[in-house]
Design a protein around this motif. Structure first.
Motif, short mmCIF file in Angstrom:
data_model
loop_
_atom_site.label_atom_id
_atom_site.label_comp_id
_atom_site.label_asym_id
_atom_site.label_seq_id
_atom_site.Cartn_x
_atom_site.Cartn_y
_atom_site.Cartn_z
N PHE A 149 9.81 -6.24 -14.49
CA PHE A 149 10.10 -4.92 -15.06
C PHE A 149 8.84 -4.30 -15.68
N PHE A 150 8.02 -5.14 -16.29
CA PHE A 150 6.77 -4.67 -16.89
C PHE A 150 5.85 -4.09 -15.82
N ALA A 151 5.74 -4.79 -14.69
CA ALA A 151 4.88 -4.31 -13.59
C ALA A 151 5.44 -3.01 -13.00
N ILE A 152 6.75 -2.93 -12.86
CA ILE A 152 7.37 -1.70 -12.36
C ILE A 152 7.11 -0.55 -13.35
N PHE A 153 7.20 -0.86 -14.63
CA PHE A 153 6.92 0.13 -15.67
C PHE A 153 5.48 0.64 -15.54
N ILE A 154 4.53 -0.28 -15.34
CA ILE A 154 3.13 0.10 -15.20
C ILE A 154 2.95 1.02 -13.98
N LEU A 155 3.59 0.65 -12.86
CA LEU A 155 3.47 1.48 -11.65
C LEU A 155 4.11 2.84 -11.88
N THR A 156 5.25 2.86 -12.57
CA THR A 156 5.92 4.13 -12.87
C THR A 156 5.01 5.02 -13.72
N LEU B 127 -3.41 -10.97 -7.89
CA LEU B 127 -2.83 -10.27 -9.04
C LEU B 127 -3.88 -9.97 -10.11
N THR B 128 -4.78 -10.91 -10.32
CA THR B 128 -5.86 -10.70 -11.29
C THR B 128 -6.68 -9.47 -10.89
N ILE B 129 -7.04 -9.41 -9.62
CA ILE B 129 -7.86 -8.28 -9.13
C ILE B 129 -7.08 -6.97 -9.20
N ILE B 130 -5.83 -7.00 -8.75
CA ILE B 130 -5.02 -5.78 -8.72
C ILE B 130 -4.81 -5.23 -10.14
N PHE B 131 -4.43 -6.11 -11.08
CA PHE B 131 -4.14 -5.62 -12.42
C PHE B 131 -5.41 -5.24 -13.19
N THR B 132 -6.46 -6.04 -13.10
CA THR B 132 -7.66 -5.71 -13.88
C THR B 132 -8.42 -4.52 -13.31
N SER B 133 -8.27 -4.27 -12.02
CA SER B 133 -8.94 -3.10 -11.43
C SER B 133 -8.05 -1.86 -11.52
N THR B 134 -6.84 -2.04 -12.00
CA THR B 134 -5.83 -0.97 -12.13
C THR B 134 -5.59 -0.27 -10.79
N LYS B 135 -5.61 -1.03 -9.71
CA LYS B 135 -5.39 -0.49 -8.37
C LYS B 135 -3.97 -0.78 -7.88
N LEU B 136 -3.00 -0.63 -8.76
CA LEU B 136 -1.62 -0.89 -8.39
C LEU B 136 -1.11 0.10 -7.36
N THR B 137 -0.36 -0.44 -6.41
CA THR B 137 0.33 0.39 -5.43
C THR B 137 1.75 -0.15 -5.32
N SER B 138 2.58 0.57 -4.63
CA SER B 138 3.94 0.08 -4.39
C SER B 138 3.89 -1.25 -3.63
N THR B 139 2.96 -1.37 -2.70
CA THR B 139 2.83 -2.61 -1.92
C THR B 139 2.43 -3.78 -2.81
N SER B 140 1.48 -3.57 -3.70
CA SER B 140 1.05 -4.67 -4.58
C SER B 140 2.17 -5.08 -5.53
N ILE B 141 2.95 -4.12 -6.00
CA ILE B 141 4.09 -4.46 -6.87
C ILE B 141 5.15 -5.21 -6.07
N PHE B 142 5.36 -4.83 -4.81
CA PHE B 142 6.31 -5.54 -3.95
C PHE B 142 5.87 -6.99 -3.77
#
Length: 185
Positions: free
Chosen positions: A126-133, A61-76
């Motif tokens: 919800f915050f993570a979903i908001f970021i992905l949205t 999660l640290t890597i995904i969020f700080t690198s801003t490499k969010l995907t639907s899979t990472s949010i799942f």
């Protein structure tokens, strides 16, 4: 531009929260293993496996969020992990086990379990979903390294504000307990 700034600050803040949580678990291994055992949801032999899994989850999660490499899979993956934590907290709350550390680590650590933790975790989802949205529905401007550094600094300041507010609450509760003790004696 505002959405771009909000997007990056949100990512960096969540990334730092999970980094601090992971770091606390690594620095206080025995305390966290003990809190994992108190949940009594997994066999004692599985405690170390759960501990390592949580650390790897938080590193991811640290890597995904700080690198801003969010995907639907990472949010799942994020939602599944946080939901597992919520189920563990809920089972213990329903069994009346509130006087134990949550095992969250870092800024999110609490010495007692309560329903606010479940609400907090749902807000994180919800915050993570908001970021992905935001990421999927808007085009963002690029920021220079210096500008990203400033946004990381703002994210760290947000976490520090949260820590200060948490400590002020602890001080207020301690003062209330002290005054009750003084007036009863």
């Amino acid at each position: 531009m505002i959405l771009s700034i909000l997007y990056l600050i949100s990512n960096f803040t969540l990334g730092w929260l999970f980094f601090l949580s992971m770091l606390d678990k690594l620095m206080n291994k025995s305390a966290h293993l003990s809190s994992f055992e108190k949940y009594i949801l997994i066999p004692k032999w599985g405690t170390k496996i759960a501990y390592i899994s949580v650390i790897l989850f938080e590193l991811y999660l640290t890597i995904i969020f700080t690198s801003t490499k969010l995907t639907s899979t990472s949010i799942f993956i994020f939602i599944v992990g946080i939901s597992i934590f919520n189920i563990a907290i809920l089972v213990n709350l329903l069994n009346g086990k509130v006087n134990m550390s949550c095992g969250c680590g870092g800024v999110l650590e609490s010495e007692t379990l309560n329903f606010k933790m479940i609400i907090r975790n749902i807000c994180f989802i919800f915050f993570a979903i908001f970021i992905l949205t935001l990421k999927n529905n808007f085009t963002f401007i690029s920021f220079s390294v210096l500008q990203k550094g400033v946004l990381i600094f703002i994210s760290i300041k947000l976490i520090l504000i949260f820590i200060i507010l948490k400590e002020l609450k602890v001080i207020k509760l301690s003062k209330q307990k002290l005054s009750r003790y003084l007036f009863l004696n």
